[in-house]
Design an enzyme around this catalytic site. Structure first.
Site, PDB file in Angstrom:
ATOM      1  N   TYR A  33       0.839  -1.208   0.000  1.00  0.00           N
ATOM      2  CA  TYR A  33       0.000   0.000   0.000  1.00  0.00           C
ATOM      3  C   TYR A  33       0.872   1.255   0.000  1.00  0.00           C
ATOM      4  O   TYR A  33       0.656   2.192  -0.781  1.00  0.00           O
ATOM      5  CB  TYR A  33      -0.926  -0.012   1.215  1.00  0.00           C
ATOM      6  CG  TYR A  33      -1.739   1.262   1.358  1.00  0.00           C
ATOM      7  CD1 TYR A  33      -2.883   1.477   0.589  1.00  0.00           C
ATOM      8  CD2 TYR A  33      -1.342   2.262   2.251  1.00  0.00           C
ATOM      9  CE1 TYR A  33      -3.617   2.655   0.705  1.00  0.00           C
ATOM     10  CE2 TYR A  33      -2.061   3.439   2.379  1.00  0.00           C
ATOM     11  CZ  TYR A  33      -3.203   3.632   1.598  1.00  0.00           C
ATOM     12  OH  TYR A  33      -3.923   4.793   1.700  1.00  0.00           O
ATOM     13  N   GLU A 111      28.371 -21.948 -13.414  1.00  0.00           N
ATOM     14  CA  GLU A 111      27.118 -21.214 -13.241  1.00  0.00           C
ATOM     15  C   GLU A 111      25.965 -21.996 -13.849  1.00  0.00           C
ATOM     16  O   GLU A 111      26.152 -22.768 -14.797  1.00  0.00           O
ATOM     17  CB  GLU A 111      27.208 -19.846 -13.922  1.00  0.00           C
ATOM     18  CG  GLU A 111      28.350 -18.981 -13.427  1.00  0.00           C
ATOM     19  CD  GLU A 111      28.602 -17.805 -14.356  1.00  0.00           C
ATOM     20  OE1 GLU A 111      27.816 -16.847 -14.318  1.00  0.00           O
ATOM     21  OE2 GLU A 111      29.579 -17.871 -15.132  1.00  0.00           O
ATOM     22  N   LYS A 113      22.970 -22.583 -16.252  1.00  0.00           N
ATOM     23  CA  LYS A 113      22.642 -22.089 -17.593  1.00  0.00           C
ATOM     24  C   LYS A 113      21.129 -21.839 -17.650  1.00  0.00           C
ATOM     25  O   LYS A 113      20.336 -22.767 -17.791  1.00  0.00           O
ATOM     26  CB  LYS A 113      23.071 -23.087 -18.659  1.00  0.00           C
ATOM     27  CG  LYS A 113      22.913 -22.581 -20.084  1.00  0.00           C
ATOM     28  CD  LYS A 113      23.488 -23.583 -21.073  1.00  0.00           C
ATOM     29  CE  LYS A 113      23.376 -23.047 -22.496  1.00  0.00           C
ATOM     30  NZ  LYS A 113      21.971 -22.894 -22.925  1.00  0.00           N
ATOM     31  N   ASP A 115      17.516 -21.034 -18.841  1.00  0.00           N
ATOM     32  CA  ASP A 115      16.814 -21.306 -20.096  1.00  0.00           C
ATOM     33  C   ASP A 115      15.938 -20.103 -20.427  1.00  0.00           C
ATOM     34  O   ASP A 115      14.767 -20.026 -20.040  1.00  0.00           O
ATOM     35  CB  ASP A 115      15.965 -22.572 -19.955  1.00  0.00           C
ATOM     36  CG  ASP A 115      15.528 -23.111 -21.305  1.00  0.00           C
ATOM     37  OD1 ASP A 115      16.022 -22.609 -22.338  1.00  0.00           O
ATOM     38  OD2 ASP A 115      14.690 -24.025 -21.333  1.00  0.00           O
ATOM     39  N   TYR A 220      25.221 -12.267 -16.373  1.00  0.00           N
ATOM     40  CA  TYR A 220      26.266 -13.288 -16.206  1.00  0.00           C
ATOM     41  C   TYR A 220      27.643 -12.874 -16.711  1.00  0.00           C
ATOM     42  O   TYR A 220      28.606 -13.630 -16.550  1.00  0.00           O
ATOM     43  CB  TYR A 220      25.861 -14.600 -16.879  1.00  0.00           C
ATOM     44  CG  TYR A 220      25.515 -14.516 -18.352  1.00  0.00           C
ATOM     45  CD1 TYR A 220      26.478 -14.220 -19.312  1.00  0.00           C
ATOM     46  CD2 TYR A 220      24.225 -14.761 -18.784  1.00  0.00           C
ATOM     47  CE1 TYR A 220      26.158 -14.159 -20.660  1.00  0.00           C
ATOM     48  CE2 TYR A 220      23.892 -14.707 -20.132  1.00  0.00           C
ATOM     49  CZ  TYR A 220      24.862 -14.407 -21.065  1.00  0.00           C
ATOM     50  OH  TYR A 220      24.541 -14.341 -22.401  1.00  0.00           O
ATOM     51  N   LYS A 309      25.389 -29.717 -21.118  1.00  0.00           N
ATOM     52  CA  LYS A 309      23.945 -29.849 -21.308  1.00  0.00           C
ATOM     53  C   LYS A 309      23.449 -31.082 -20.568  1.00  0.00           C
ATOM     54  O   LYS A 309      24.066 -32.151 -20.635  1.00  0.00           O
ATOM     55  CB  LYS A 309      23.601 -29.962 -22.801  1.00  0.00           C
ATOM     56  CG  LYS A 309      24.133 -28.813 -23.651  1.00  0.00           C
ATOM     57  CD  LYS A 309      23.635 -27.461 -23.171  1.00  0.00           C
ATOM     58  CE  LYS A 309      22.180 -27.219 -23.437  1.00  0.00           C
ATOM     59  NZ  LYS A 309      21.854 -26.965 -24.832  1.00  0.00           N
ATOM     60  N   CYS A 403      15.139 -36.146 -57.939  1.00  0.00           N
ATOM     61  CA  CYS A 403      14.883 -34.986 -57.085  1.00  0.00           C
ATOM     62  C   CYS A 403      13.373 -34.797 -56.918  1.00  0.00           C
ATOM     63  O   CYS A 403      12.642 -34.767 -57.905  1.00  0.00           O
ATOM     64  CB  CYS A 403      15.503 -33.735 -57.704  1.00  0.00           C
ATOM     65  SG  CYS A 403      15.061 -32.201 -56.836  1.00  0.00           S
ATOM     66  N   CYS A 406      12.485 -31.306 -58.963  1.00  0.00           N
ATOM     67  CA  CYS A 406      12.629 -31.124 -60.417  1.00  0.00           C
ATOM     68  C   CYS A 406      12.770 -32.434 -61.184  1.00  0.00           C
ATOM     69  O   CYS A 406      12.897 -32.424 -62.413  1.00  0.00           O
ATOM     70  CB  CYS A 406      13.816 -30.209 -60.722  1.00  0.00           C
ATOM     71  SG  CYS A 406      15.422 -30.954 -60.326  1.00  0.00           S
ATOM     72  N   CYS A 421      20.859 -32.975 -55.668  1.00  0.00           N
ATOM     73  CA  CYS A 421      20.362 -32.581 -56.980  1.00  0.00           C
ATOM     74  C   CYS A 421      21.341 -31.538 -57.509  1.00  0.00           C
ATOM     75  O   CYS A 421      21.592 -30.525 -56.846  1.00  0.00           O
ATOM     76  CB  CYS A 421      18.964 -31.974 -56.868  1.00  0.00           C
ATOM     77  SG  CYS A 421      18.370 -31.232 -58.398  1.00  0.00           S
ATOM     78  N   CYS A 426      16.863 -26.121 -60.436  1.00  0.00           N
ATOM     79  CA  CYS A 426      15.915 -26.798 -59.549  1.00  0.00           C
ATOM     80  C   CYS A 426      15.119 -25.757 -58.758  1.00  0.00           C
ATOM     81  O   CYS A 426      15.703 -24.931 -58.044  1.00  0.00           O
ATOM     82  CB  CYS A 426      16.662 -27.717 -58.589  1.00  0.00           C
ATOM     83  SG  CYS A 426      15.608 -28.486 -57.343  1.00  0.00           S
TER      84      CYS A 426
END
Length: 670
Positions: A33, A111, A113, A115, A220, A309, A403, A406, A421, A426
């Protein structure tokens, strides 16, 4: 100073302090407040006295006027990505490379990582002036208005520092859950995960939307080593950033041995879900700036840091079909069409099968139940089929001989696993080459994305790259969803692209083996397109980092009549064919600063720090971030601090900016 201005400044200081206590320290000293009452008083005073407006006022946290678009920002120091480690063995291999290069065991900083979305924040004289996304690492987008709404970003620092910091903007899990609950009630699509929600929030043109999403930021790193005088290591830099009221992640740890690093990764692999925000790995950095400089960089990442990871989450799904796509170099890639499945926070319906050998070696069939994961939590890939769940109705997949675009015969070049190809006409290759030509790292043509590229080709307006510069407004307006504004913007972007430096054009041509770095090396080494076209294999191989395969590719590419005509057409339409960037670092032993190790400090008046660095390299020198026994020259601007003192202690030569400018004039650079 008037009483009104004094009260406004007092309120700003109070609210900034209370905001820090609430959002950063999690230790509020006033009630909501009381905070709201003070905020309302400040809003009223600022409305009544607009002459005292400040973009860094706490009142601006709620978001300003919506933007029409995001402006581009060029990072003075590239925001590089990190190399990845997926196992303890990878981490130990990184450690071995580091110790072998340094001939010692360094101290590491580990550290979490986060996301989220990588960002850069710039402060001038202690005031927040610009915030940008990472983008492609060189060019990002100016999202200052959105970043101002994040309570954990200080709008003003306690000292008049001029610096750039880097960090990760993220959405706390609690904020993410509240956001999705509100979207569900409103009948809106839900965000797949906090990372997507954070990225989507920061790319809103209306900052009020970003303000309502309750994002946060962890800082960081410094944008450039040595931008804070007296700082010699990453851990010291983080401690100093804490003092400047930035929010850094306190779960970091200084590790003296690689076993301590491994233990840290193991702990957070197990406890990652205990955090109020999402992480997808551990960042491991050599602590000492001097050691970092000695280790250096590859084209894409620093050699002194790596991202561990977490093990990929694996799920099962079913392959329903296989689709084929043709890339700009003619490579035909098979893609599995899957039953939708949630993995690592997103719904996956497609996964690359890479090539024919990949499919045959794993005996992957249409109809198979398969194990799916995201490599590095990013790229969906099929690990293996679940053979025990086969019913006998599964269909082996074989790559075609023609291909899919083409119908030309596909070939496999020597020492390659891919089918190609080789038809230069193409349609699929031409469309992909247009998209690549217009991409940010290439010619950076706003408004020319995949849909527009396909439209231009299908309408017969662009069948080769040079046709882009013959487009006419009247014909473009005939295309579906191409209004007056979008057509004008596209034509303006095409016109601007004519002024790009040579390396942009070289990369945009899509020559095999020529990425952005190789294109830049060629542009710096030869200066003009014509000089490069006339180069022999011997001349090309003589350049550092250029091998015989790339050299042969360049010679063969420019020897074709079709390519020679393309270059002639582009030149005729007014495209720049010369290198506009800084001259490559001099290897001439007679260069004035040849083999000098130079440190820049203080505020430079006649050039930016990045320009000064480029000039030093032009003169044969190397710029580092800290003064050591290896430093041979210090260039000191205004308010030089501890680096100047350290240089004097080591009896290093010290120049003023004026002395440096005199040398640049003498050498004809300025």
């Amino acid at each position: 100073m008037s009483n009104v201005k004094k009260r406004i400044e007092a309120l700003r200081n109070l609210l900034t302090q209370y905001g820090k206590e609430y959002y950063t320290l999690d230790n509020p000293t006033v009630s909501d407040y009381e905070y709201d009452q003070l905020m309302q008083e400040l809003i009223q005073l600022e409305d009544q006295h607009p002459e005292h407006f400040s973009s860094n006022s706490p009142t601006q946290r709620v978001g300003s006027t919506p933007l029409e678009k995001f402006e581009k920002v060029t990072h003075t120091t590239p925001m590089l990505s990190l190399g990845n480690a997926f196992s303890k063995e990878d981490v130990r291999a990184f450690h071995e490379r580091v110790t072998e290069s340094l001939q010692m065991t360094p101290t590491y900083v580990c550290e979490l990582k986060i996301d989220g979305l990588a960002i850069s924040l710039t402060y001038e004289n202690g005031q927040f002036v610009r915030g940008a996304t990472r983008g492609d690492g060189v060019i990002g987008e100016d999202i200052t208005s959105n970043l101002r709404t994040i309570q954990t970003i200080p709008l003003a620092l306690p000292t008049a520092e001029t610096l750039e910091v880097r960090g990760e903007a993220y959405m706390p899990i609690q904020s993410f859950e509240r956001l999705n609950e509100a979207r569900a009630k409103a009948g809106e699509a839900l965000f797949a995960n906090p990372r997507n929600a954070a990225a989507g929030s920061l790319r809103q043109l209306d900052p009020k939307i970003a303000a309502s999403r309750h994002l946060a930021v962890f800082i960081y790193a410094l944008g450039e080593q040595g931008t804070l005088d007296g700082i010699t290591s990453h851990s010291e830099a983080l401690a100093r950033l804490d003092e400047l009221n930035f929010v850094t992640n306190r779960e970091r740890r200084i590790c003296e041995t690689i076993e301590e690093v491994i233990a840290y990764t193991e702990y957070w692999t197990e406890h990652r879900h205990d955090l109020p925000y999402e992480i997808d790995g551990i960042v491991i950095k050599v602590d000492s700036f001097e050691d970092q400089e000695q280790l250096g960089y590859t084209a894409k990442s620093p050699r002194w840091s790596i991202a561990y990871k977490f093990p990929a989450e694996e799920v099962t799904t079913v392959i329903r079909d296989v689709e084929l796509s043709v890339g700009r170099t003619g490579v035909v890639t098979p893609t599995a069409i899957l039953d939708p499945v949630q993995v690592a926070g997103t719904t996956v319906q497609r996964a690359t099968l890479h090539n024919e050998d990949y499919i045959v070696e794993r005996d992957i069939r249409i109809g198979d139940h398969v194990v799916l994961r995201k490599a590095g939590d990013i790229i969906p890939e099929i690990v293996k089929p679940i053979e025990e769940r086969r019913t006998g109705e599964e269909i082996p997949f074989r790559m075609p001989h023609e291909c899919p675009s083409c119908q030309s015969e596909l070939i496999r070049l020597a020492e390659e696993v891919a089918l190609r190809c080789v038809n230069p006409s193409c349609p699929a290759q031409i469309k992909e080459s247009i998209i690549h030509f217009a991409s940010r790292n290439a010619m950076n043509i706003d408004g020319l994305g995949e849909k527009v590229a396909y439209q231009l080709y299908d309408a017969g307006l662009v069948t080769k790259l040079s046709d882009l510069y013959t487009l006419e407004k009247e014909r473009l307006l005939e295309l579906e969803r191409m209004g007056e504004k979008s057509v004008t913007n596209l034509l303006d972007a095409l016109e601007r692209s004519k002024q790009n430096s040579l390396e942009k054009l070289l990369f945009g041509l899509g020559i095999r083996h020529v990425g952005a770095k190789v294109a830049s090396i060629f542009a710096q080494s030869f200066g003009t397109m014509r000089a490069l076209m006339a180069a022999t294999e011997e001349e090309l191989v003589a350049i550092d980092e250029i091998g015989p395969i790339v050299a042969n590719t360049i010679v063969q590419y420019f020897a074709t009549e079709e390519v020679q005509q393309l270059i002639a057409d582009l030149e005729r339409y007014g495209l720049n064919m010369t290198y506009k960037g800084p001259v490559a670092p001099s290897s001439n032993e007679e260069a004035p600063l040849f083999e000098h190790t130079v440190v820049l400090t203080g505020k430079l008046e006649q050039m930016t720090r990045n320009e000064a660095k480029q000039y030093v390299e032009q003169l044969g020198g190397k710029v580092t971030g800290s003064v050591s026994k290896n430093t041979t020259l210090l260039i000191a601007g205004e308010a030089a601090g501890s680096k100047l003192k350290r240089a004097e202690e080591l009896e290093v030569d010290v120049w003023t900016e004026e002395q440096f400018v005199e040398l640049l004039k003498k050498e004809g650079i300025l």
